[in-house]
Design a protein around this motif. Structure first.
Motif, PDB file in Angstrom:
ATOM      1  N   MET A   1     -35.849  59.929  42.889  1.00 54.34           N
ATOM      2  CA  MET A   1     -34.412  60.126  42.814  1.00 54.34           C
ATOM      3  C   MET A   1     -33.785  60.074  44.205  1.00 54.34           C
ATOM      4  O   MET A   1     -32.733  59.485  44.388  1.00 54.34           O
ATOM      5  N   LYS A   2     -34.429  60.702  45.169  1.00 56.42           N
ATOM      6  CA  LYS A   2     -33.910  60.731  46.523  1.00 56.42           C
ATOM      7  C   LYS A   2     -33.883  59.328  47.138  1.00 56.42           C
ATOM      8  O   LYS A   2     -32.946  58.973  47.848  1.00 56.42           O
ATOM      9  N   GLN A   3     -34.891  58.529  46.830  1.00 50.57           N
ATOM     10  CA  GLN A   3     -34.936  57.159  47.344  1.00 50.57           C
ATOM     11  C   GLN A   3     -33.836  56.307  46.732  1.00 50.57           C
ATOM     12  O   GLN A   3     -33.268  55.433  47.389  1.00 50.57           O
ATOM     13  N   ARG A   4     -33.520  56.561  45.476  1.00 53.54           N
ATOM     14  CA  ARG A   4     -32.466  55.800  44.804  1.00 53.54           C
ATOM     15  C   ARG A   4     -31.106  56.103  45.427  1.00 53.54           C
ATOM     16  O   ARG A   4     -30.288  55.199  45.622  1.00 53.54           O
ATOM     17  N   VAL A   5     -30.872  57.364  45.750  1.00 57.49           N
ATOM     18  CA  VAL A   5     -29.613  57.743  46.390  1.00 57.49           C
ATOM     19  C   VAL A   5     -29.513  57.096  47.770  1.00 57.49           C
ATOM     20  O   VAL A   5     -28.455  56.584  48.153  1.00 57.49           O
ATOM     21  N   LYS A   6     -30.606  57.102  48.508  1.00 54.44           N
ATOM     22  CA  LYS A   6     -30.610  56.451  49.818  1.00 54.44           C
ATOM     23  C   LYS A   6     -30.348  54.953  49.695  1.00 54.44           C
ATOM     24  O   LYS A   6     -29.628  54.366  50.501  1.00 54.44           O
ATOM     25  N   PHE A   7     -30.936  54.341  48.669  1.00 50.11           N
ATOM     26  CA  PHE A   7     -30.724  52.912  48.448  1.00 50.11           C
ATOM     27  C   PHE A   7     -29.255  52.614  48.177  1.00 50.11           C
ATOM     28  O   PHE A   7     -28.679  51.692  48.757  1.00 50.11           O
ATOM     29  N   TYR A   8     -28.623  53.387  47.291  1.00 51.50           N
ATOM     30  CA  TYR A   8     -27.222  53.152  46.972  1.00 51.50           C
ATOM     31  C   TYR A   8     -26.317  53.453  48.164  1.00 51.50           C
ATOM     32  O   TYR A   8     -25.307  52.794  48.370  1.00 51.50           O
ATOM     33  N   TYR A   9     -26.685  54.447  48.955  1.00 52.37           N
ATOM     34  CA  TYR A   9     -25.906  54.748  50.152  1.00 52.37           C
ATOM     35  C   TYR A   9     -25.981  53.590  51.141  1.00 52.37           C
ATOM     36  O   TYR A   9     -24.969  53.171  51.703  1.00 52.37           O
ATOM     37  N   ARG A  10     -27.180  53.074  51.369  1.00 55.50           N
ATOM     38  CA  ARG A  10     -27.330  51.932  52.279  1.00 55.50           C
ATOM     39  C   ARG A  10     -26.607  50.698  51.746  1.00 55.50           C
ATOM     40  O   ARG A  10     -26.002  49.942  52.506  1.00 55.50           O
ATOM     41  N   LEU A  11     -26.664  50.503  50.444  1.00 57.31           N
ATOM     42  CA  LEU A  11     -25.961  49.380  49.833  1.00 57.31           C
ATOM     43  C   LEU A  11     -24.451  49.526  50.007  1.00 57.31           C
ATOM     44  O   LEU A  11     -23.749  48.547  50.305  1.00 57.31           O
ATOM     45  N   PHE A  12     -23.944  50.739  49.846  1.00 54.75           N
ATOM     46  CA  PHE A  12     -22.516  50.991  50.029  1.00 54.75           C
ATOM     47  C   PHE A  12     -22.105  50.772  51.483  1.00 54.75           C
ATOM     48  O   PHE A  12     -21.033  50.230  51.763  1.00 54.75           O
ATOM     49  N   MET A  13     -22.946  51.167  52.416  1.00 52.25           N
ATOM     50  CA  MET A  13     -22.616  51.030  53.835  1.00 52.25           C
ATOM     51  C   MET A  13     -22.643  49.574  54.299  1.00 52.25           C
ATOM     52  O   MET A  13     -22.079  49.252  55.334  1.00 52.25           O
ATOM     53  N   LYS A  14     -23.266  48.688  53.549  1.00 49.61           N
ATOM     54  CA  LYS A  14     -23.282  47.263  53.890  1.00 49.61           C
ATOM     55  C   LYS A  14     -22.008  46.543  53.457  1.00 49.61           C
ATOM     56  O   LYS A  14     -21.798  45.394  53.811  1.00 49.61           O
ATOM     57  N   GLN A  15     -21.182  47.211  52.679  1.00 46.69           N
ATOM     58  CA  GLN A  15     -19.958  46.601  52.164  1.00 46.69           C
ATOM     59  C   GLN A  15     -18.921  46.478  53.278  1.00 46.69           C
ATOM     60  O   GLN A  15     -18.982  47.175  54.286  1.00 46.69           O
ATOM     61  N   PRO A  16     -17.913  45.607  53.102  1.00 45.09           N
ATOM     62  CA  PRO A  16     -16.853  45.471  54.107  1.00 45.09           C
ATOM     63  C   PRO A  16     -16.020  46.754  54.224  1.00 45.09           C
ATOM     64  O   PRO A  16     -16.010  47.600  53.324  1.00 45.09           O
ATOM     65  N   LEU A  17     -15.321  46.879  55.322  1.00 42.11           N
ATOM     66  CA  LEU A  17     -14.549  48.082  55.606  1.00 42.11           C
ATOM     67  C   LEU A  17     -13.467  48.329  54.560  1.00 42.11           C
ATOM     68  O   LEU A  17     -13.243  49.471  54.152  1.00 42.11           O
TER      69      LEU A  17
END
Length: 93
Positions: A1-17
């Motif tokens: 579960m913790k890895q999934r949250v980290k994955f989605y956070y990293r994915l969100f941070m790759k998005q444009p401003l």
């Protein structure tokens, strides 16, 4: 579960401003205007639905490569726009 949250956070941070600013802003506005603090005026309810529509339409725009998911988000956005328009009190204008 913790890895999934980290994955989605990293994915969100790759998005444009613009995406990183607009999505949390519309989500918070939708929650704020639909709260009981603003229940005395129906125009705040309309603003909550309008910000939810913007939230769904931006996600539909962002996910336009997946046609089915994008279409679902666009339909949800259009439904929210229609609900926002129907709940708007035109007596103030």
């Amino acid at each position: 579960m913790k890895q999934r949250v980290k994955f989605y956070y990293r994915l969100f941070m790759k998005q444009p401003l613009w995406f990183k600013v607009l999505i949390p802003l519309t989500f918070i506005a939708s929650l704020l205007f639909s709260s009981s603090l603003f229940s005395y005026n129906s125009n705040y309810d309309s603003l909550a639905k309008l910000s939810a529509a913007l939230f769904f339409l931006v996600f539909g725009l962002k996910l336009r490569r997946n046609v089915k998911v994008s279409a679902v988000f666009f339909v949800l956005g259009i439904v929210c726009l229609a609900l926002s328009w129907s709940s708007f009190d035109s007596s103030i204008i």
